[in-house]
Design a protein around this motif. Structure first.
Motif, PDB file in Angstrom:
ATOM      1  N   SER A   1      -9.942  -8.453   3.202  1.00  0.00           N
ATOM      2  CA  SER A   1      -8.651  -8.768   2.583  1.00  0.00           C
ATOM      3  C   SER A   1      -8.582  -8.124   1.206  1.00  0.00           C
ATOM      4  N   ILE A   2      -7.366  -7.968   0.725  1.00  0.00           N
ATOM      5  CA  ILE A   2      -7.161  -7.424  -0.618  1.00  0.00           C
ATOM      6  C   ILE A   2      -5.937  -8.070  -1.233  1.00  0.00           C
ATOM      7  N   GLN A   3      -6.043  -8.365  -2.522  1.00  0.00           N
ATOM      8  CA  GLN A   3      -4.908  -8.826  -3.318  1.00  0.00           C
ATOM      9  C   GLN A   3      -4.785  -7.884  -4.510  1.00  0.00           C
ATOM     10  N   ALA A   4      -3.584  -7.435  -4.791  1.00  0.00           N
ATOM     11  CA  ALA A   4      -3.389  -6.454  -5.860  1.00  0.00           C
ATOM     12  C   ALA A   4      -1.956  -6.512  -6.359  1.00  0.00           C
ATOM     13  N   THR A   5      -1.702  -5.758  -7.399  1.00  0.00           N
ATOM     14  CA  THR A   5      -0.342  -5.576  -7.920  1.00  0.00           C
ATOM     15  C   THR A   5       0.008  -4.101  -7.843  1.00  0.00           C
ATOM     16  N   THR A   6       1.195  -3.786  -7.322  1.00  0.00           N
ATOM     17  CA  THR A   6       1.644  -2.399  -7.229  1.00  0.00           C
ATOM     18  C   THR A   6       2.893  -2.198  -8.083  1.00  0.00           C
ATOM     19  N   ARG A   7       3.039  -0.979  -8.527  1.00  0.00           N
ATOM     20  CA  ARG A   7       4.248  -0.599  -9.273  1.00  0.00           C
ATOM     21  C   ARG A   7       4.525   0.865  -9.000  1.00  0.00           C
ATOM     22  N   ALA A   8       5.780   1.171  -8.664  1.00  0.00           N
ATOM     23  CA  ALA A   8       6.148   2.546  -8.332  1.00  0.00           C
ATOM     24  C   ALA A   8       7.310   2.999  -9.214  1.00  0.00           C
ATOM     25  N   ASN A   9       7.024   3.946 -10.093  1.00  0.00           N
ATOM     26  CA  ASN A   9       8.042   4.618 -10.897  1.00  0.00           C
ATOM     27  C   ASN A   9       8.075   6.089 -10.488  1.00  0.00           C
TER      28      ASN A   9
END
Length: 416
Positions: free
Chosen positions: A396-404
Motif C-alpha cells: 500500500s502507499i499513501q501520498a500527496t500529489t500536485r500537478a501544475n
C-alpha cells in the motif's frame, strides 16, 4: 480463510488495481492544445470566435464564418510539474517507510495543422490534424513502490474531415468525422511481487509491460447562431469512440499480446459566446462538458474477455471567460481564465495526478499583413494538493500529489 486462498485473492486484487490505474490514465488525460490562439484566452469562446482555421477543432459549424480559404499551423508545448510527496509505503512484509519525493512530469509537444476551404456561399469544407488526449509521467527506476509508479507515455492523433452549411444569415450547421490513432507505453514492476507471482504461477515477468496502439472513428456536430456581426453563439458535440488497442503486452508474467485492450474516450459538448463591445474590446466565454463517467469499467477482449475493474469517475467541466483587445492594425492582445474540474472522484492514483485546476492565460497576435499573422499563447495551470491512498492487497502507499504545468503555443495563420 486459508493462507493459500488469501494469497490467490491478493494476486487478483493486485492485477485489477494495476490495470485500472494504467488504463484510466491512458484514456483520461485531456489536452487543450489545439491552437496557440485558444491557449492565450484559456479557450474561452473557441467554439464560435473563428479568428483562424483552428476553429474547426472546437465546432465544425464555425467554418461558415470564413469567406476565403484559410490555413493555420502551430505547436503547443506542455511542461508539467508533477510532484508525489510525503509518501509512506508498506511493502509485502508489512514494513512501512517514507519515500523520497518524486518529480514525474515531462515536456510533451502537440503540433497541429488546419485548412478550411469555402466551396460557395453555402458550403465549406475543412481538414485538420491535432490531438485531444495525451500524457507522460515517469518515476525513477529505483522507486520502491514501482507497482504504483513506473512509466506511462500515451499519445493520440486526431485526423479530422469536416463540412459546414450556412442555412441563412443567422444559422449555420456543421459536422465531420474524426479518425483517432492512439498509442501507449505502460510499465509497472516490483521484483518482490514478481517473485511471489512466479512462486504461485510458475511465470516470471513484469507486472505490466504494454506497448500497444489502435484506431477508432468518432464524429462531431455543431451549430452557430449569429445575432448580428458582433454577437454570436456556438454549440458543439463530439462523440469519441472506444479504441481497440493491440500490441506487445505482458501482464502479471503472462503474455497477453493476442488480446485486445479497450480504451474508452469521453464524449464532449461545448457552448460558447462572443460579443464585440466596440472597435477595441470583445468578451467571450465557454462551458464545456467532458463525459468521464463513461469509464465505469475496464475490459479486455480475447482469451480473458474479463472485466478487470469497476471504478467511479465523474464527468468533468470547464468554465472559461476571456477578453480580446484590438490594440491596432498590427497587434491583438488577449487573456483568459478557466476553472477545470477533476475527472477523478474517490479513486485516485500517484501515477494519475489529477485535481480541480485553474488556468491563467495570456497571448497576442502580430499581424504580418492583412492576410497573415503569428500567434503566441501562454498558460499557467495551477492544481491542488490531493491525498492519495492505494492498495493491492499485498502492499500500500499513501501520498500527496500536485500537478501544475506551463503551456506555450506558437502558430502561423494565413488566408488566401
Amino acid at each position: 480463510m486459508n493462507k493459500k486462498r488469501l494469497f490467490s485473492q491478493s494476486l487478483i486484487a493486485a492485477a485489477i488495481t494495476l490495470a485500472a490505474s494504467q488504463q484510466a490514465l491512458a484514456a483520461g488525460f485531456q489536452l487543450n492544445a489545439q491552437s496557440a490562439t485558444g491557449l492565450g484566452r484559456a479557450f474561452a469562446g473557441d467554439a464560435v470566435i473563428a479568428d483562424n482555421a483552428s476553429a474547426m477543432s472546437r465546432n465544425a459549424a464555425a467554418m461558415s464564418l470564413f469567406n476565403a480559404p484559410a490555413i493555420s499551423l502551430g505547436i503547443n508545448a506542455i511542461d508539467t510539474d508533477i510532484e508525489v510527496k510525503n509518501a509512506n509505503y508498506t511493502n509485502v512484509f508489512g514494513q512501512t517507510s517514507s519515500l523520497d519525493n518524486q518529480q514525474i512530469g515531462d515536456t510533451s509537444y502537440a503540433p497541429n495543422i488546419f485548412y478550411i476551404h469555402p466551396i460557395n456561399e453555402k458550403w465549406t469544407v475543412g481538414t485538420g490534424i491535432y490531438s485531444n488526449f495525451g500524457t507522460k509521467t515517469e518515476f525513477s527506476s529505483n522507486y520502491p513502490a514501482s507497482e504504483y509508479g513506473g512509466m506511462t507515455d500515451v499519445k493520440s492523433v486526431n485526423f479530422a474531415l469536416s463540412t459546414s452549411y450556412r442555412i441563412n444569415q443567422q444559422w449555420s450547421v456543421g459536422g465531420g468525422l474524426d479518425i483517432i490513432y492512439g498509442e501507449g507505453k505502460l510499465q509497472r514492476s516490483n521484483e518482490t511481487l514478481e517473485n511471489l507471482i512466479a512462486l504461485k504461477t510458475g511465470k516470471k515477468g513484469k507486472l505490466l509491460d504494454v506497448d500497444a496502439n489502435g484506431v477508432g472513428v468518432g464524429w462531431n456536430i455543431g451549430t452557430v447562431y449569429e445575432l448580428n456581426e458582433n454577437n454570436r453563439f456556438g454549440l458543439s458535440y463530439r462523440y469519441s469512440p472506444e479504441l481497440e488497442t493491440e500490441g506487445d503486452m505482458t501482464y502479471m508474467g503472462n503474455d497477453i499480446s493476442n488480446d485486445k485492450l479497450i480504451m474508452p474516450l469521453p464524449d464532449m459538448a461545448e457552448f460558447s459566446g462572443f460579443h464585440k463591445l466596440n472597435d477595441l474590446f470583445a468578451v467571450h466565454y465557454s462551458v464545456q462538458w467532458i463525459g468521464w463517467s463513461a469509464f465505469d469499467k475496464l475490459e479486455t477482449e480475447g482469451n480473458a474477455n474479463a472485466t478487470l475493474n469497476t471504478y467511479e469517475w465523474q464527468d468533468g467541466w470547464h468554465y472559461a471567460i476571456g477578453g480580446t483587445y484590438y490594440l491596432n492594425n498590427d497587434w491583438t492582445l488577449r487573456a483568459g481564465y478557466m476553472y477545470d474540474t477533476s475527472a477523478q472522484d474517490e479513486i485516485t492514483s500517484i501515477s494519475v495526478p489529477d485535481s480541480d485546476r485553474q488556468w491563467f492565460s495570456g497571448g497576442f497576435t502580430y499581424h504580418i499583413s492583412a492576410k497573415s499573422n503569428i500567434d503566441f499563447g501562454l498558460t499557467y495551470l495551477l492544481g491542488k494538493d490531493v491525498a492519495v491512498s492505494e492498495t493491492n492487497g499485498l502492499t500500500s502507499i499513501q501520498a500527496t500529489t500536485r500537478a501544475n504545468a506551463w503551456l506555450y503555443g506558437i502558430q502561423y495563420s494565413r488566408s488566401f
